[in-house]
Write an enzyme that holds these catalytic residues in place. Structure first.
Site, PDB file in Angstrom:
ATOM      1  N   ASN A  13       0.881  -1.179   0.000  1.00  0.00           N
ATOM      2  CA  ASN A  13       0.000   0.000   0.000  1.00  0.00           C
ATOM      3  C   ASN A  13       0.912   1.221   0.000  1.00  0.00           C
ATOM      4  OD1 ASN A  13      -1.808   2.059   0.432  1.00  0.00           O
ATOM      5  ND2 ASN A  13      -2.205   1.541   2.592  1.00  0.00           N
ATOM      6  N   TRP A  14       0.987   1.857  -1.165  1.00  0.00           N
ATOM      7  CA  TRP A  14       1.932   2.975  -1.280  1.00  0.00           C
ATOM      8  C   TRP A  14       1.390   4.283  -0.705  1.00  0.00           C
ATOM      9  CZ3 TRP A  14       4.592   2.479  -6.786  1.00  0.00           C
ATOM     10  CH2 TRP A  14       5.591   1.507  -6.696  1.00  0.00           C
ATOM     11  N   LYS A  15       0.114   4.315  -0.375  1.00  0.00           N
ATOM     12  CA  LYS A  15      -0.501   5.550   0.154  1.00  0.00           C
ATOM     13  C   LYS A  15      -0.225   6.719  -0.793  1.00  0.00           C
ATOM     14  CE  LYS A  15       0.320   3.604   4.667  1.00  0.00           C
ATOM     15  NZ  LYS A  15       0.152   3.759   6.090  1.00  0.00           N
ATOM     16  N   HIS A  99      -9.545   1.576   4.647  1.00  0.00           N
ATOM     17  CA  HIS A  99      -8.282   1.737   5.378  1.00  0.00           C
ATOM     18  C   HIS A  99      -8.497   2.723   6.534  1.00  0.00           C
ATOM     19  CE1 HIS A  99      -4.126   2.781   6.272  1.00  0.00           C
ATOM     20  NE2 HIS A  99      -3.781   1.672   5.637  1.00  0.00           N
ATOM     21  N   GLU A 101      -6.808   5.063   7.624  1.00  0.00           N
ATOM     22  CA  GLU A 101      -6.520   6.480   7.312  1.00  0.00           C
ATOM     23  C   GLU A 101      -7.715   7.125   6.616  1.00  0.00           C
ATOM     24  OE1 GLU A 101      -2.828   5.752   5.300  1.00  0.00           O
ATOM     25  OE2 GLU A 101      -1.903   5.229   7.213  1.00  0.00           O
ATOM     26  N   GLU A 171      -5.732  -4.673  10.518  1.00  0.00           N
ATOM     27  CA  GLU A 171      -4.708  -3.652  10.697  1.00  0.00           C
ATOM     28  C   GLU A 171      -4.958  -2.862  11.986  1.00  0.00           C
ATOM     29  OE1 GLU A 171      -2.648  -2.678   6.796  1.00  0.00           O
ATOM     30  OE2 GLU A 171      -4.257  -1.245   7.038  1.00  0.00           O
ATOM     31  N   GLY A 177       2.269   2.334  10.561  1.00  0.00           N
ATOM     32  CA  GLY A 177       3.245   3.402  10.366  1.00  0.00           C
ATOM     33  C   GLY A 177       3.944   3.831  11.641  1.00  0.00           C
ATOM     34  N   SER A 217       3.106  -2.190  10.270  1.00  0.00           N
ATOM     35  CA  SER A 217       4.558  -2.270  10.463  1.00  0.00           C
ATOM     36  C   SER A 217       5.115  -3.667  10.194  1.00  0.00           C
ATOM     37  CB  SER A 217       4.959  -1.772  11.865  1.00  0.00           C
ATOM     38  OG  SER A 217       4.550  -0.422  12.032  1.00  0.00           O
ATOM     39  N   GLY A 238       2.677  -1.188   4.232  1.00  0.00           N
ATOM     40  CA  GLY A 238       2.825   0.214   3.856  1.00  0.00           C
ATOM     41  C   GLY A 238       4.282   0.557   3.629  1.00  0.00           C
ATOM     42  N   GLY A 239       4.936   1.080   4.663  1.00  0.00           N
ATOM     43  CA  GLY A 239       6.310   1.590   4.552  1.00  0.00           C
ATOM     44  C   GLY A 239       7.275   0.645   3.852  1.00  0.00           C
TER      45      GLY A 239
HETATM   46  C1  PEP Z   1      -0.873   0.234   5.879  1.00  0.00           C
HETATM   47  O1  PEP Z   1      -0.912   1.422   5.623  1.00  0.00           O
HETATM   48  O2  PEP Z   1      -1.771  -0.487   5.446  1.00  0.00           O
HETATM   49  C2  PEP Z   1       0.244  -0.266   6.675  1.00  0.00           C
HETATM   50  C3  PEP Z   1       0.151  -1.467   7.168  1.00  0.00           C
HETATM   51  O3  PEP Z   1       1.299   0.569   6.853  1.00  0.00           O
HETATM   52  P1  PEP Z   1       2.705   0.200   7.566  1.00  0.00           P
HETATM   53  O4  PEP Z   1       3.152  -1.114   7.034  1.00  0.00           O
HETATM   54  O5  PEP Z   1       3.623   1.323   7.175  1.00  0.00           O
HETATM   55  O6  PEP Z   1       2.445   0.160   9.032  1.00  0.00           O
END
Ligand code: PEP
Length: 257
Positions: A13-15, A99, A101, A171, A177, A217, A238-239
């Protein structure tokens, strides 16, 4: 993971990250290191404006392209929004829905998430439905009730044959994040509760076939342990999905014989 009954899916997930040219560069790096992926499906959800660039760049990589959001109406006066048909027409197969966010910054409710799930399914794509509790909810001890409500809300009115196409991503909000990961036991417990909720709605055979991911994470150090939980069938990342070497290591953790 339990590959006998369901697909393992590693999704990035590049956001709101990566331009079209950065996408091309990422794909060139991945091409140098990407293994033959036998045991899992791999995809990256990219900003909508980069879907054509990503589709072209990932063509030889066996990485599918997903979207990060969708609007539930089919067409009309909804300035700035993108419909499921539009995504489908671009070759998108997966769409992240709900999500945290989007729930937090764009006020998406369970009812909105449910409408989006239907729009994605009706267009023939797979929704990756995100659910998760806040730290306060975890500390109050209401995680399982909260997640069950989110799952039931998201799946309201979804027929059993369509459910098979859905992916649920657990999640925990406090882990997204932040560098704080749920322990494998915490994540595994919630994912098995999610499967129990699906079982109560659709029966054991269907519940067994649904892919449930963990996200929050996930990184090369913790991926294998999280994926060793029987009800965790992949990751939403994500990251670490922004860095080819880290994303590759997570794919490798899911791609073990
Ligand atoms: C996400 O945004 O779905 C996510 C899991 O981010 P991260 O891996 O950066 O915590």
């Amino acid at each position: 993971m339990n590959r006998r009954y369901r697909k393992t899916v590693i999704a990035g997930n590049w956001k709101m990250n990566m331009t079209a040219s950065e996408t091309k560069k990422f794909a060139e790096e991945m091409k140098k290191i990407m293994p033959r992926v036998k045991w899992c499906e791999t995809l990256i959800c990219v900003p909508s404006c980069n879907i054509p660039a990503a589709t072209k760049a990932f063509k030889d990589l066996r990485i599918s392209v997903g979207a990060e959001n969708v609007y539930f109406e089919g067409r009309g006066a909804y300035t700035g929004e993108i419909s499921a048909e539009m995504l489908k027409d671009l070759g998108v197969k997966y769409v992240i829905v709900g999500h945290s966010e989007r729930r937090q910054y764009f006020c998406e409710t369970d009812a909105v998430v449910n409408k989006k799930v239907h729009a994605v399914l009706d267009a023939g794509m797979t929704p990756i439905i995100c659910v998760g509790e806040s730290l306060e909810q975890r500390e109050t001890g209401i995680t399982s009730e909260w997640i069950a409500l989110q799952v039931k809300g998201a799946l309201h009115g979804v027929a059993a044959d369509k459910l098979r196409r859905c992916i649920i991503a657990y999640e925990p909000i406090w882990a997204i994040g932040t560098g704080k990961t749920a322990t494998a036991e915490q994540a595994g417990e919630v994912c098995s509760n999610i499967r129990a909720t699906i079982r109560s709605l659709y029966g054991a055979r269907i519940a067994r076939s649904v892919t449930i991911q963990y996200g929050g994470s996930m990184n090369p150090k913790n991926a294998a342990e999280l994926l060793s939980q029987p009800d965790i069938d992949g990751g939403l990342i994500g990251g670490a999905s922004l860095k080819p070497d880290q994303f590759l290591e997570i794919i490798n953790a899911a791609n073990q014989d």
